[in-house]
Design an enzyme around this catalytic site. Structure first.
Site, mmCIF file in Angstrom:
data_model
loop_
_atom_site.group_PDB
_atom_site.id
_atom_site.type_symbol
_atom_site.label_atom_id
_atom_site.label_comp_id
_atom_site.label_asym_id
_atom_site.label_seq_id
_atom_site.Cartn_x
_atom_site.Cartn_y
_atom_site.Cartn_z
ATOM 1 N N ASP A 142 0.851 -1.182 0.000
ATOM 2 C CA ASP A 142 0.000 0.000 0.000
ATOM 3 C C ASP A 142 0.895 1.243 0.000
ATOM 4 O O ASP A 142 2.103 1.141 0.289
ATOM 5 C CB ASP A 142 -0.887 -0.055 1.253
ATOM 6 C CG ASP A 142 -1.649 1.221 1.497
ATOM 7 O OD1 ASP A 142 -2.260 1.744 0.553
ATOM 8 O OD2 ASP A 142 -1.630 1.700 2.651
ATOM 9 N N ASP A 183 -0.250 5.110 1.103
ATOM 10 C CA ASP A 183 -0.476 5.978 2.261
ATOM 11 C C ASP A 183 -0.552 5.163 3.547
ATOM 12 O O ASP A 183 -1.353 4.235 3.665
ATOM 13 C CB ASP A 183 -1.775 6.764 2.079
ATOM 14 C CG ASP A 183 -1.672 7.767 0.945
ATOM 15 O OD1 ASP A 183 -1.114 8.851 1.164
ATOM 16 O OD2 ASP A 183 -2.144 7.453 -0.163
#
Length: 273
Positions: A31, A33
């Site tokens: 991922d 953020d």
């Protein structure tokens, strides 16, 4: 040389062992953020951890593939991550909008289908619905995200808006993806689990590591669980957060946010040699 953490589960240990035994078949899914980049109040100001690129560049040539899988538009993640034209990351892939968009470092281009018409419809209705809430709308092109982190009471705003935003999304054929003080309205049918599964199949992954921090990463966790049951070992990493406990409870390894993720990536690169 950094040491590798010990997974809390046997399935996680099997995943780590498989990755180390045959790194050339391993998929590293990450991922953006909260995992590669610290969470900030203004998403436009989010940038990858200062040591993320060096850790990724050291690891990427030693594994089958590194894929950044994010809800952001692919080109935004590439820009904010600084992923373009980095030696060692020539084969990096960014799967944006939960996999609906794809950026390949080799071509430097983004490929994607046409946007869902419901996104434009909800974009037009949001200002009236959100007036006076103290929230902020991030226009992602193929989705819109309502951030409550700047509201006077972020959690209260999140709770109050969840139902009306869900209703709005449903009227226009969209779904709501909740996250850390954010409610994203986006098309159905694509999530990080689908993205992980399809990309792992594409490259013939022999093992999968996935690292995330938010509710949108749960489908990716489930995808890795499914891959495990069909013979592909996997390791689930949580980029630790007190805001989202669901991932922490399901993870094989919990690290201290993006700093811990970067340390893990660097340790893997060192161990593989």
């Amino acid at each position: 040389m950094s040491s590798l953490p010990t997974p809390a589960t046997q399935a996680g240990q099997d995943g780590l062992d498989a990755l180390l035994a045959q790194p050339g078949t391993a998929l590293i899914g990450l991922d953006f953020d909260g995992t590669l980049a610290p969470i900030v109040a203004d998403p436009e100001l989010a940038r990858a951890h200062p040591r993320a690129l060096s850790a990724l560049a050291a690891l990427a040539p030693k594994v089958a593939a590194v894929a950044v899988i994010t809800g952001r538009p692919a080109e935004v993640a590439v820009r904010n991550g600084g992923f373009a034209d980095v030696p060692g990351l020539e084969h990096l892939v960014v799967l944006g909008h939960y996999g609906a968009e794809r950026w390949d470092a080799r071509s430097g281009k983004v490929t994607a289908p046409e946007p869902h018409p419901g996104v434009g419809a909800v974009r037009a209705e949001l200002p009236a619905l959100l007036e006076g809430t103290g929230t902020w709308v991030e226009d992602k092109g193929r989705a819109v995200a309502v951030h409550t982190r700047r509201a006077p009471d972020p959690q209260a705003a999140f709770d109050a808006l969840r139902e009306p935003l869900t209703d709005l999304a449903a009227r226009h054929g969209l779904i709501v993806e909740p996250g850390r003080m954010v409610l994203e309205l986006r098309p159905p049918g694509m999530d990080k689990g689908v993205a992980v599964t399809e990309f792992a199949r594409e490259i013939g992954a022999g093992s999968v590591l996935y690292a995330g921090d938010d509710l949108g990463d749960l489908p990716a966790y489930s995808a890795v669980d499914t891959l495990r049951t069909t013979g592909t070992p996997g390791l689930l990493v949580c980029s630790g957060s007190d805001e989202v406990t669901e991932l922490r409870e399901r993870a094989d390894v919990v690290v201290d946010g993006p700093e811990g993720v970067v340390e893990l990536l660097a340790a893997l690169a060192d161990r593989i040699g």
